[in-house]
Design a protein around this motif. Sequence first.
Motif, short mmCIF file in Angstrom:
data_model
loop_
_atom_site.label_atom_id
_atom_site.label_comp_id
_atom_site.label_asym_id
_atom_site.label_seq_id
_atom_site.Cartn_x
_atom_site.Cartn_y
_atom_site.Cartn_z
N LEU A 180 0.72 -0.96 0.03
CA LEU A 180 -0.12 0.26 -0.19
C LEU A 180 0.65 1.27 0.04
CD1 LEU A 180 -2.77 -1.25 2.94
CD2 LEU A 180 -2.63 -1.43 0.27
N ASN A 181 1.90 1.43 1.29
CA ASN A 181 2.80 2.90 0.94
C ASN A 181 1.75 4.09 0.64
OD1 ASN A 181 5.37 1.09 1.42
ND2 ASN A 181 4.38 0.07 -0.22
N ALA A 182 0.68 4.29 1.92
CA ALA A 182 -0.62 5.28 1.28
C ALA A 182 -0.88 4.84 2.54
CB ALA A 182 -1.32 5.11 0.23
N PRO A 183 -2.00 6.88 2.26
CA PRO A 183 -2.66 5.31 4.10
C PRO A 183 -3.69 5.45 3.91
CG PRO A 183 -2.21 8.59 3.27
CD PRO A 183 -1.54 7.41 2.71
N HIS A 184 -3.93 4.29 5.17
CA HIS A 184 -4.89 3.65 4.61
C HIS A 184 -5.38 3.72 6.67
CE1 HIS A 184 -4.59 2.21 0.87
NE2 HIS A 184 -5.22 1.83 1.24
N THR A 185 -6.70 3.08 6.72
CA THR A 185 -6.74 2.77 8.35
C THR A 185 -7.05 0.49 8.89
OG1 THR A 185 -9.22 2.28 8.10
CG2 THR A 185 -7.76 4.52 8.90
N HIS A 186 -6.20 0.68 9.79
CA HIS A 186 -6.96 -1.54 9.34
C HIS A 186 -8.28 -1.53 9.80
CE1 HIS A 186 -2.64 -1.49 11.88
NE2 HIS A 186 -2.52 -0.23 12.25
N ASP A 187 -9.05 -1.05 9.73
CA ASP A 187 -10.82 -1.35 9.57
C ASP A 187 -10.82 -1.07 8.04
OD1 ASP A 187 -11.01 -1.70 11.81
OD2 ASP A 187 -12.17 0.70 12.41
N HIS A 188 -9.88 -1.08 7.80
CA HIS A 188 -10.10 -0.62 5.96
C HIS A 188 -9.35 -2.08 5.49
CE1 HIS A 188 -9.69 1.39 1.98
NE2 HIS A 188 -10.89 0.63 1.97
N THR A 189 -8.56 -2.13 5.71
CA THR A 189 -7.91 -3.37 4.97
C THR A 189 -8.20 -5.08 5.41
OG1 THR A 189 -5.48 -2.98 7.36
CG2 THR A 189 -5.02 -2.04 5.15
N SER A 190 -8.41 -4.53 6.89
CA SER A 190 -9.02 -5.66 7.85
C SER A 190 -10.64 -6.15 6.82
CB SER A 190 -9.43 -6.04 9.54
OG SER A 190 -8.39 -5.72 9.84
N GLU A 191 -11.43 -4.99 6.66
CA GLU A 191 -12.79 -5.39 5.95
C GLU A 191 -12.75 -5.54 4.41
OE1 GLU A 191 -14.15 -1.18 6.91
OE2 GLU A 191 -15.00 -2.05 8.85
N PHE A 192 -11.31 -4.29 3.81
CA PHE A 192 -11.40 -5.67 2.83
C PHE A 192 -10.68 -7.05 2.26
CE2 PHE A 192 -7.89 -6.00 -1.33
CZ PHE A 192 -9.06 -5.74 -1.86
#
Length: 297
Positions: A180-192
């Motif tokens: 990713l190396n770009a702003p994301h949240t843990h909730d976003h990555t987990s949900e994805f």
Amino acid sequence: MTERLVELDGRRLKLTNLDKVLYPETGFTKAEVIDYYARIAPAMLPHIAGRGITLKRFPDGVEGGSFFEKRCASHRPEFVSTIDGPGDRGGAIGYCNLDSVPALAWAGNMAALEIHAPMALGADIESPQLCVFDLDPGEPATIIECARVGLELRDVLAGIGLECVAKTSGSKGMQLYVPLNAPHTHDHTSEFAHAVARVLEKHRPDDVTSVMAKAQRPGKVFIDWSQNSRHKTTVAVYSLRAKASPTVSTPVTWDEVSDCADGEPLSFTAPDVLTRVAELGDLFAPCATQVQELPAT
């Protein structure tokens, strides 16, 4: 207790019990563990430096007891700094920041055979730099089944414009990482990751599960999307594993994953990995540099 004072990259480091066998079945010693980590460091450091590292230590070798160590030891040398990591219920913890060859060699001297890393850097623990799919086979499934699921997972991700990198766990499974190396949240990555896991589960219900309950896992590959949680770590690339022989969590090519899906073995020991990196370079390099953005979930 035998001791030896060495100099690595201008840092003085005291090494102890170098002849101690940590892998009895193969005779692999602490000296060989330290040597492996010092030599793999140029490839490994870009993926662990700046992250709050959890050490899994085996002071009496792989057949003895072990323990996880989150808080960096108070007796660490001055060149081993601390950094934020996932923390615990009590709040922040000063994790080891293994950002140099001497720091990695020091961890090896602590019999920290396994090195586990979070998805986020300590400088911004709320922003994961990676999204991981941890493929865990339930017996009698093996890494062969993981490879087959991994290929399908790669194709699903490619269908939405995302590239991923594969590595063995060094144990029985495999992990796929989306840089990713770009702003994301843990909730976003987990949900994805959970959404993608459910897609594969629906497509191959006899072979894949996204459900954590162990009763659901026999004969299936569990896609552990929960490894993207803020509070979790995953075995780091190039880390040794505490198995009978000194196997390593090793980045692999997609051709190798395809061959594994057809039944070829996919397991590498420390000497194998040093040779591979000398010949192939760091196959995991995109995870440190490639910028991608996950779709909204």
